[in-house]
Design an enzyme around this catalytic site. Structure first.
Site, mmCIF file in Angstrom:
data_model
loop_
_atom_site.group_PDB
_atom_site.id
_atom_site.type_symbol
_atom_site.label_atom_id
_atom_site.label_comp_id
_atom_site.label_asym_id
_atom_site.label_seq_id
_atom_site.Cartn_x
_atom_site.Cartn_y
_atom_site.Cartn_z
ATOM 1 N N GLU A 1 4.584 13.042 -4.556
ATOM 2 C CA GLU A 1 3.838 13.045 -3.299
ATOM 3 C C GLU A 1 4.581 13.887 -2.264
ATOM 4 O OE1 GLU A 1 3.775 9.495 -0.734
ATOM 5 O OE2 GLU A 1 1.609 9.732 -0.653
ATOM 6 N N CYS B 1 -2.240 9.077 2.801
ATOM 7 C CA CYS B 1 -1.856 8.566 1.484
ATOM 8 C C CYS B 1 -2.888 8.904 0.425
ATOM 9 C CB CYS B 1 -1.643 7.069 1.558
ATOM 10 S SG CYS B 1 -3.050 6.211 2.254
ATOM 11 N N GLU C 1 0.884 -1.179 0.000
ATOM 12 C CA GLU C 1 0.000 0.000 0.000
ATOM 13 C C GLU C 1 0.912 1.217 0.000
ATOM 14 O OE1 GLU C 1 -3.226 -0.146 -0.117
ATOM 15 O OE2 GLU C 1 -3.552 -2.255 0.352
#
Ligand code: NAP
Ligand code: MG
Length: 491
Positions: free
Chosen positions: A386, A285, A251
Site C-alpha cells: 500500500e 484506504c 479497519e
C-alpha cells in the site's frame, strides 16, 4: 491565529502536564502551524480511561432510554450541520484535501449520527420458541468502555464512524485522533459538550499513537478497541489487546483491484478509474490502486487514462480550481516519492507524473503529481504494498480467470471493482474478489447502511450498518422460567 488544542476529559478542557513537548499541527498546503496539541502521557491517558470506566459504571449514559441517547445523537448531527462551513474549512486546512471532499466528509458525519440514532431505536433483541414454561430472549448491551483510535486521511469522518455507534449503544469512550489531524475532532467534541452529553461519556485525548493509542489498546479497563489505520499498527493493537481479551475491531490498509473488461463502457471506466485512485489524492484506504485491464483495450486505456491523469489540477484544498490536494504530511509525501523511486528501480515504466510539485507556490506544501506505472511484474513492491498516495499501476490480463487471480494476489482484501456491460460476468467476477467493499461499473460510493471493512489483512470486523453497532454491543441470552417448580432431577 494558532490554536492551543486541549484534551476533553470528564467534561473539562485540560492540557497535558507535558507542556514542553507539544505537537505542532500543520496546514500541509503551506506548512503553517495552525494549532498545537498536547502530547498526553500514559498516566494521564489512564486517568481518562478511569473516568470513562467510572462514568460507564454510574449508568448516566448506559441507563438512559434509547430515545434519550438517540436525541443526543440527533442534536450532535444538527450541530455538525450548523457548523458545516467551519468544519469543512478546518478539515481542508488540516488534512490538505480539497473542499468538495471535505464537504462530503462533514455531511456524511452528520448523517452517520442520524443513522445510528435511528438504528438504536429499531429492533434490538430476539426471542425464541422454546418448550414451555420457558421463555428465551436475547438482549443487546453496551460493551463498556470503548477506546477509539483514528487515522489522518478522513479525520472527522473516521472519528464519527466509531463515536456514533459506540455512543448509540451506551458505551463511554476515549478517542485519540491522529497527531497530524486533531483539529476537526476537537471542534466536534466542543459541539458534543454544547449539546450537554453527560460529562465523562465522551473523552478526547491527544497524543502519540505509541503512548496514548498503545495505552488504550493495553488497558484492562478498556473493553473494546476500535482502530482504523495501517496493517502494521493494527497487528500491534491486536497483540496489545490480549491482556484482557478485549474486543478488537480493525479497519486497515488496502491495495484494491479495479478490473476493466474489454466490453466496459470505455469512457466511464477511464473516468471512474481516475476517481478510484486519485480521489483524496490517493490517501484513501479503499483506493483503486491496481488497475487491471483486459488485453484488447489495454493500450488504448493506458493512453486515455494517463492523458487525463496528467491533466488533473493539483493544488491547495481551498483553491476552487484544485482537483486534488496535498499529501497530509511531509513524511507521507516522502514515503510516496520513495515508492516512486522503488518502482523505477524495479524496472516499471513511469508513464506520467512521478514528481513533487513545486511551481506556483506549491513548494510550500506537500504536493505530488498523479503518477502512473505500467510494465509492472505482479510481485513488484509497487504492486503489492500500500503506497497511500496518487500512484497507480496498470496491468493487462486475459479473461476472467486471470483477472480474478491478479485481483486476489495481495495480502489485502479491502475493496475492488469490476467494469463490464455483461451483468452476469460482472457479478460472477465480483463475487470471486476477496474483498469486503466492492463495486460494479462505479468506484467509491458507500452508504452508512452497509458494512465497511476488509477480508484478509485489511482488517477484522465491520464499521457502519448494523455491523458497526455489533462492535460496540455484547449479546446476552436470558432464559426465564415462567412456572417456578423444582426440576426433580435428583429425586
Ligand atoms: P497509522 O500509522 O496506523 O495510525 C493510525 C492511528 O493509530 C493514529 O492515530 C496513530 O497515532 C495511531 N497509532 C500509531 N501507532 C500506534 C500504536 N503503537 N498503538 C496504538 N495506536 C497507534 O495509520 P495512518 O498512517 O494514520 O493512516 C493510514 C492507514 O490507515 C492506511 O494504511 C490506510 O489504508 C488505513 N485506513 C484504513 C481505513 C479503513 O476503513 N480500512 C480507513 C482509513 C485509513 P499517531 O499517528 O498520532 O501517532
Ligand atoms: Mg502513521
Amino acid at each position: 491565529m494558532t490554536k492551543q488544542l486541549k484534551n476533553y476529559i470528564n467534561g473539562e478542557w485540560t492540557d497535558s502536564s507535558q507542556t514542553d513537548d507539544r505537537n505542532e499541527v500543520l496546514n500541509p498546503a503551506t506548512q503553517e502551524v495552525i494549532a498545537y496539541a498536547p502530547r498526553t502521557t500514559k498516566e494521564e491517558t489512564e486517568e481518562a480511561i478511569r473516568v470513562a470506566r467510572e462514568t460507564y459504571e454510574s449508568g448516566v449514559w448506559s441507563d438512559l432510554t434509547v430515545h434519550e441517547r438517540a436525541a443526543y445523537l440527533d442534536r450532535i448531527a444538527d450541530q455538525i450541520d450548523e457548523h458545516f462551513e467551519e468544519l469543512v474549512d478546518l478539515e481542508v486546512a488540516n488534512n490538505g484535501k480539497i473542499k468538495a471532499e471535505a464537504e462530503f466528509d462533514i455531511g456524511d458525519a452528520a448523517e452517520c449520527f442520524r443513522y445510528y440514532s435511528g438504528l438504536i431505536r429499531t429492533v434490538q433483541g430476539e426471542t425464541y420458541e422454546v418448550p414451555e414454561p420457558m421463555q428465551a430472549m436475547v438482549v443487546r448491551e453496551p460493551v463498556g468502555v470503548a477506546g477509539l483510535i483514528v487515522p489522518w486521511n478522513l479525520p472527522m469522518l473516521m472519528a464519527v464512524w466509531k463515536l456514533a455507534p459506540a455512543l448509540a449503544a451506551g458505551n463511554t469512550v476515549v478517542l485519540k485522533p491522529a497527531e497530524l489531524t486533531p483539529v476537526t475532532t476537537t471542534r466536534l467534541f466542543e459541539l458534543i459538550d454544547e449539546v450537554g452529553v453527560p460529562k465523562g461519556v465522551a473523552n478526547l485525548v491527544h497524543g502519540r499513537g505509541s503512548v496514548v493509542g498503545q495505552t488504550l489498546a493495553e488497558s484492562d479497563d478498556v473493553d473494546v478497541v476500535s482502530f482504523t489505520g495501517s496493517t502494521d499498527v493494527g497487528k500491534g493493537i491486536m497483540k496489545a489487546a490480549t491482556g484482557n481479551l478485549k474486543k478488537v475491531s480493525l479497519e486497515l490498509g488496502g491495495k484494491s483491484p479495479n478490473i476493466i473488461f474489454a466490453d466496459a463502457k470505455f469512457d466511464v471506466a477511464v473516468d471512474m478509474a481516475l476517481f478510484g485512485i486519485f480521489f483524496g489524492a490517493g490517501q484513501v484506504c479503499s483506493a483503486g490502486s491496481r488497475i487491471l485491464v483486459e488485453e484488447p483495450i489495454y493500450d488504448r486505456f493506458v493512453e486515455a487514462f494517463s492523458k487525463r491523469a496528467s491533466e488533473i489540477r493539483v493544488g491547495p484544498g481551498n483553491d476552487p480550481n484544485s482537483q486534488f490536494g496535498a499529501m497530509t504530511s511531509e513524511k507521507q509525501m516522502n514515503r510516496v516519492l520513495e515508492y516512486i523511486e522503488i518502482g523505477k528501480k524495479e524496472g516499471a515504466t513511469l508513464v506520467t507524473g512521478g514528481q513533487r510539485l513545486t511551481e506556483n507556490g506549491l513548494d510550500r506544501g506537500f504536493f505530488i503529481e498523479p503518477t502512473v506505472f505500467v510494465d509492472v511484474d505482479n510481485d513488484m513492491r509497487i504492486v503489492q504494498e500500500e503506497i497511500f498516495g496518487p500512484v497507480v499501476t496498470i496491468q493487462p490480463f486475459n479473461g476472467e480467470k486471470e483477472a480474478i487471480e491478479l485481483a486476489n494476489s495481495t495480502d489485502y482484501g479491502l475493496a475492488g471493482a469490476v467494469f463490464s456491460q455483461d451483468p452476469a460476468k460482472a457479478l460472477r467476477v465480483i463475487k470471486k474478489v476477496r474483498s469486503g467493499i466492492t463495486w460494479v461499473n462505479t468506484y467509491h460510493p458507500t452508504y452508512n447502511e452497509a458494512p465497511w471493512g476488509g477480508y484478509k489483512q485489511s482488517g477484522i470486523g465491520r464499521s457502519l450498518g448494523t455491523y458497526g453497532l455489533d462492535d460496540f454491543q455484547e449479546v446476552k441470552q436470558i432464559n426465564i422460567n415462567l412456572e417456578v417448580e423444582p426440576t426433580g432431577w435428583f429425586d
